[in-house]
Design a protein around this motif. Structure first.
Motif, short mmCIF file in Angstrom:
data_model
loop_
_atom_site.label_atom_id
_atom_site.label_comp_id
_atom_site.label_asym_id
_atom_site.label_seq_id
_atom_site.Cartn_x
_atom_site.Cartn_y
_atom_site.Cartn_z
N PRO A 83 39.10 9.89 50.37
CA PRO A 83 39.73 8.58 50.16
C PRO A 83 41.21 8.53 50.51
N LEU A 84 41.92 9.66 50.40
CA LEU A 84 43.35 9.63 50.67
C LEU A 84 43.67 9.33 52.13
N LEU A 85 42.69 9.51 53.02
CA LEU A 85 42.91 9.17 54.42
C LEU A 85 43.04 7.67 54.63
N GLN A 86 42.60 6.89 53.66
CA GLN A 86 42.70 5.44 53.75
C GLN A 86 43.53 4.89 52.58
N ALA A 87 44.60 5.60 52.28
CA ALA A 87 45.42 5.24 51.12
C ALA A 87 46.06 3.86 51.26
N LYS A 88 46.44 3.47 52.46
CA LYS A 88 47.06 2.15 52.64
C LYS A 88 46.09 1.04 52.24
N PHE A 89 44.85 1.14 52.72
CA PHE A 89 43.82 0.17 52.37
C PHE A 89 43.52 0.20 50.88
N LEU A 90 43.34 1.41 50.33
CA LEU A 90 42.96 1.53 48.93
C LEU A 90 44.06 1.06 47.99
N THR A 91 45.31 1.22 48.39
CA THR A 91 46.41 0.71 47.56
C THR A 91 46.28 -0.80 47.37
N GLN A 92 45.96 -1.50 48.44
CA GLN A 92 45.81 -2.96 48.34
C GLN A 92 44.60 -3.31 47.46
N THR A 108 38.86 13.54 45.19
CA THR A 108 39.61 13.99 46.35
C THR A 108 39.75 15.50 46.41
N ALA A 109 39.96 16.00 47.62
CA ALA A 109 40.35 17.40 47.81
C ALA A 109 41.83 17.51 48.09
N GLY A 110 42.53 16.37 48.13
CA GLY A 110 43.97 16.39 48.32
C GLY A 110 44.42 16.73 49.72
N TYR A 111 43.55 16.53 50.71
CA TYR A 111 43.91 16.87 52.09
C TYR A 111 44.11 15.59 52.89
N PHE A 112 45.35 15.39 53.39
CA PHE A 112 45.66 14.17 54.14
C PHE A 112 46.80 14.47 55.10
N ASP A 113 46.98 13.59 56.06
CA ASP A 113 48.07 13.70 57.04
C ASP A 113 49.39 13.36 56.35
N GLU A 114 50.40 14.20 56.51
CA GLU A 114 51.69 13.98 55.86
C GLU A 114 52.33 12.65 56.27
N THR A 115 51.98 12.13 57.43
CA THR A 115 52.52 10.83 57.85
C THR A 115 52.00 9.70 56.96
N ASN A 116 50.97 10.01 56.19
CA ASN A 116 50.34 9.03 55.30
C ASN A 116 50.85 9.14 53.87
N ARG A 117 51.81 10.06 53.62
CA ARG A 117 52.18 10.39 52.25
C ARG A 117 52.73 9.20 51.47
N LYS A 118 53.52 8.34 52.09
CA LYS A 118 54.10 7.23 51.34
C LYS A 118 53.01 6.30 50.81
N TYR A 119 51.93 6.17 51.56
CA TYR A 119 50.82 5.34 51.08
C TYR A 119 50.04 6.05 49.98
N VAL A 120 49.90 7.37 50.11
CA VAL A 120 49.22 8.16 49.08
C VAL A 120 49.99 8.07 47.76
N GLU A 121 51.32 8.23 47.83
CA GLU A 121 52.13 8.16 46.62
C GLU A 121 52.08 6.78 45.99
N GLU A 122 52.01 5.74 46.80
CA GLU A 122 51.89 4.39 46.25
C GLU A 122 50.52 4.22 45.58
N LEU A 123 49.48 4.77 46.20
CA LEU A 123 48.14 4.69 45.62
C LEU A 123 48.08 5.35 44.25
#
Length: 243
Positions: A83-92, A108-123
């Protein structure tokens, strides 16, 4: 809020009792960067076969079940895939769910692209519980099992548990002779985490093997012993004893 943002979803289970507290509405997200050799849903790896939902479409489906979710002290669990790969969508999505005070868990296994981190942290700001899958405490064995080392996955777990202090349930898949060979190290590591509620040990099974065959993939754990639930419970008891 972008209600027309698109999410890639594999499937939905509207009544689960094994993916967090109470009755859970489980949304299986499509897409995963890990390639776990024991994965029982390899059909969730690729995004090419996804069902597309907008934020509004998904939240409206969930809202239809909100009454029985609340009556059971349950909620929604986002699983995968990852799910963290779609953090931007899931945050909304989660912003809208929280308007109805719905409990939210991430599996989650906590594995995601670091470019996505700001969305993950918001989620994480909308997340009430993490079901966190530790693949293996040894990084090289983790890479053999999943195709990726565990450093980033464990660092994110430490951030969630020790800094964000979101409640965490650790999940371990018991692979005989593989995930039971560093139990003391794993137990000592779990002791360093501040917000872990408990550890769940899930016995390996091969019920998803037919999916590998359907995808023309080689199933490498063909001869791996399938453990009993009692064997998994013994390991679970050991890992939960933090005295």
């Amino acid at each position: 809020m972008d209600n027309n943002l698109i999410g890639n979803i594999h499937s939905i289970e509207s009544f689960s009792t094994v993916d967090g507290p109470g009755i859970r509405y489980v949304v299986f997200m499509q897409g995963c960067n890990l390639r776990c050799k024991y994965c029982h849903n390899p059909d969730t790896w690729s995004k090419q076969t996804a069902n597309e939902y907008t934020v509004n479409e998904l939240t409206n489906k969930i809202f239809n079940s909100k009454d029985y979710l609340k009556l059971s002290n349950g909620g929604v669990t986002f699983s995968g895939g990852e799910p963290l790969l779609q953090a931007k969508f899931l945050t909304q999505v989660c912003k809208k769910l929280k308007q109805k005070d719905i409990h939210i868990a991430l599996d989650t296994a906590g594995y995601f692209d670091e470019t996505n981190r700001k969305y993950v942290e918001e989620l994480l700001e909308y997340t009430d519980l993490l079901l966190y899958d530790i693949k293996h405490i040894n990084s090289s064995i983790c890479k053999d099992i999943t195709s990726q080392e565990n450093c980033n996955m464990l660092q994110f777990l430490e951030y969630v548990s020790n800094i964000k202090q979101i409640p965490v349930i650790i999940r371990i898949v018991y692979l005989p002779g593989i995930t039971d060979n560093n139990l003391e190290e794993l137990k000592n590591y779990i002791k360093t985490l501040k917000s872990v509620i408990k550890v769940e040990v899930l016995p390996y099974h091969d019920m998803g093997k037919y999916k590998w065959e359907n995808l023309n993939l080689k199933y490498e754990y063909e001869n791996l012993k399938i453990p009993t639930k009692n064997e998994a419970k013994e390991i679970e008891k050991y890992l939960n004893d933090i005295s």
